[in-house]
Design an enzyme around this catalytic site. Structure first.
Site, PDB file in Angstrom:
ATOM      1  N   CYS A 458       1.765  -4.443   3.903  1.00  0.00           N
ATOM      2  CA  CYS A 458       0.931  -4.418   5.107  1.00  0.00           C
ATOM      3  C   CYS A 458      -0.266  -3.514   4.803  1.00  0.00           C
ATOM      4  O   CYS A 458      -0.543  -3.214   3.642  1.00  0.00           O
ATOM      5  CB  CYS A 458       1.712  -3.941   6.324  1.00  0.00           C
ATOM      6  SG  CYS A 458       2.184  -2.197   6.257  1.00  0.00           S
ATOM      7  N   ALA A 459      -0.958  -3.055   5.823  1.00  0.00           N
ATOM      8  CA  ALA A 459      -2.173  -2.267   5.582  1.00  0.00           C
ATOM      9  C   ALA A 459      -1.873  -0.884   5.028  1.00  0.00           C
ATOM     10  O   ALA A 459      -2.594  -0.373   4.184  1.00  0.00           O
ATOM     11  CB  ALA A 459      -2.981  -2.152   6.869  1.00  0.00           C
TER      12      ALA A 459
END
Length: 553
Positions: A458-459
């Site tokens: 994810c980020a």
């Protein structure tokens, strides 16, 4: 409103193109790589100066010892940033070059160190001045980080290199291959520095800060804050990780402002700088992007809809620590026309109120950098050095967010209650789970390759840990040999061949094509998920394991 959302959604490819810009991503990845350095140094700051808020002051010798670790880490942040930005951009360029003719990332990082010192640091008798090696050198670091990989790419693409006989070992041949590009880069920065100092009468780092100071000041104003944090929320609402687009443009201001605030605080003066990581983590995104902390508790305890209650109670703990994907995709809030106005408005009003407290009431801005997973209210109080008004501010922000969200929350609640009553069901499922995969398929796959390794991206590694943990839990319950781990996007580049499957979280869906390019030369498979599917899998370990094997077949 629905027509507006449809129009915005049609623009999503253009936003994704911005998000995928290699130079913005290089800055973002560079900062992600250095988060441990920033947090490590902050621990020593907290130890040195938090006691001051309670009337206790360390002896000068103790304070010097504590600050030595800080100065030895944050004090060279600009130098480190030049290397990490260079490395990220180099890896992006390598993805588009033949595997047999790649840029050497280690060499580009060395060239970045040299280039940064040449143009960004002033020489003094006996060594170098450290004034611009830390946060004041971040803008210089970005310039160096952009130029060095391009010099190397030009040389590699055009075979401008020292060619060695085939009999020469590869490591020695690589050394000579890097000789020309590192020489060109170094000579470029050397000549640039000579010319710049002659014309400007000062070093590049000092001058670029001077030139950008009006932008720094404008970003701290009401309009600047509204544009920055409104844009972050807007992009997230579309389904694109907002900070990936906005944060690289303001990252240098974030770090520089906190450093300036700290110096003012230490000298007993008011710390007035507004824009910082702290205001993003604990004010604008109180409980995650959209300031959803209060909305989550409204879902959990005020909703009449069974679906909203379930989502709210399941999301409460993650949202308290700033992980709000469960409610963003589970409600959903993302691309839900009902929540567009409050989702964008709440962060803006929050930062405006914070600015009012700092400018008008005299509260200090953020003087410490803290992990973004610190619970919002605690992060705000601690990050401002236990400012006396911070507790009042937290209460006020929660009240304002409640008032902003309540009418829209009520409208959505009524809509779902009516739907549930009409359909005579307890709640409409977010994700319909498919029957488990036959055990013989699972067994066959395990026998083929032994342990299966799964990576979830994810980020920043937080949302991805939800699914990674669910996979681990499901595998353990079924006695299946699966190892699952979570990382921030970008950290996987050198580890791809260690994983059988890489799963991309929904907020990073715009990076899926690049991920497919990353894995195409390996046996690794890549897959992305929708928001609702991801949330459902994270809450269903058994189905999470089935999801893994479905994508490995």
């Amino acid at each position: 409103m629905k027509q507006l959302i449809q129009t915005i959604e049609k623009m999503k490819p253009h936003f994704e193109k911005i998000s995928n810009n290699p130079y913005l991503r290089a800055i973002r990845d560079g900062f992600i790589s250095l988060i441990p350095v920033i947090l490590f140094s902050s621990f020593f700051l907290l130890a040195a100066y938090v006691p001051n808020a309670f009337g206790f002051h360390w002896d000068t010798s103790i304070e010097t010892i504590l600050m030595k670790a800080y100065n030895g880490s944050m004090g060279i942040l600009g130098l480190l940033m030049a290397a990490t930005v260079t490395k990220s951009l180099t890896e992006t360029f390598n993805n588009k070059l033949p595997k047999t003719n790649q840029i050497n990332p280690t060499s580009t990082m060395i060239a970045a160190f040299i280039g940064f010192v040449i143009i960004g640091v002033d020489a003094i008798e006996g060594g170098f001045s450290s004034d611009f090696m830390g946060t004041k050198g971040l803008l210089t670091a970005f310039v160096v980080g952009f130029i060095v990989p391009n010099v190397y790419r030009f040389c590699v693409k055009n075979n401008i290199t020292v060619k060695m006989p085939e009999e020469v070992p590869g490591n020695i041949s690589q050394t000579f291959k890097d000789l020309i590009p590192i020489t060109l880069a170094t000579v470029f920065f050397w000549l640039f520095d000579l010319g710049f100092r002659h014309l400007a009468g000062t070093g590049f780092s000092e001058k670029i800060i001077e030139l950008f100071q009006p932008i720094f000041s404008a970003a701290d104003g009401y309009l600047g804050l509204a544009l920055i944090f409104g844009a972050m929320a807007f992009f997230w609402f579309v389904g694109i990780h907002g900070p990936s687009i906005v944060e690289p443009a303001v990252a240098a201001i974030y770090i520089t402002n906190v450093e300036a605030n700290l110096q003012l605080y230490q000298s007993g003066e008011h710390a007035p700088r507004i824009l910082s990581q702290g205001i993003q983590y604990f004010v604008a995104t109180l409980g995650g992007t959209g300031a959803t902390l209060i909305l989550t508790f409204m879902f959990a305890f005020l909703a009449k809809s069974k679906q909203m209650k379930t989502i709210g109670r399941a999301s409460a703990i993650p949202v308290l620590f700033g992980v709000n994907e469960p409610i963003l995709f589970g409600a959903p809030v993302v691309l839900n026309p009902i929540f567009f106005i409050p989702f964008v408005t709440a962060p803006i009003l929050n930062v405006w109120i914070f600015k009012f407290f700092v400018d008008t009431l005299g509260m200090d801005g953020f003087i410490y950098n803290l992990p973004w997973t610190t619970p919002g209210p605690i992060g705000l109080i601690l990050g401002t050095g236990f400012a006396g008004l911070a507790v009042l501010l937290v209460i006020l922000l929660l009240i304002v967010d409640f008032l902003i969200y309540f009418p829209f929350f009520k409208a959505y609640d009524n809509e779902l209650v009516a739907k549930e009553t009409l359909e005579e069901v307890k709640a409409e499922p977010i994700f319909t789970e498919e029957p488990p995969i036959a055990e013989q398929v699972t067994t066959g796959l395990m026998e083929e390759g032994g342990q299966k390794n799964v990576l979830v991206l994810c980020a920043n590694g937080a949302t991805s840990s939800m699914l990674a943990n669910a996979i681990k839990k499901g595998a353990k319950a079924r006695a299946i040999d699966i190892e699952s781990t979570a990382m921030a996007y970008g950290q996987h580049k050198d580890l791809i061949n260690e994983f059988d499957l890489i799963v991309l979280a929904p907020q990073m869906a715009s990076m899926f094509k690049e991920l497919e390019e990353d894995v195409k030369n390996y046996k690794t498979k890549a897959v992305s998920t929708s928001g609702a599917e991801y949330v459902a899998l994270a809450k269903a370990p058994n189905q999470a394991v089935d999801f893994v094997f479905k994508n490995l077949i």
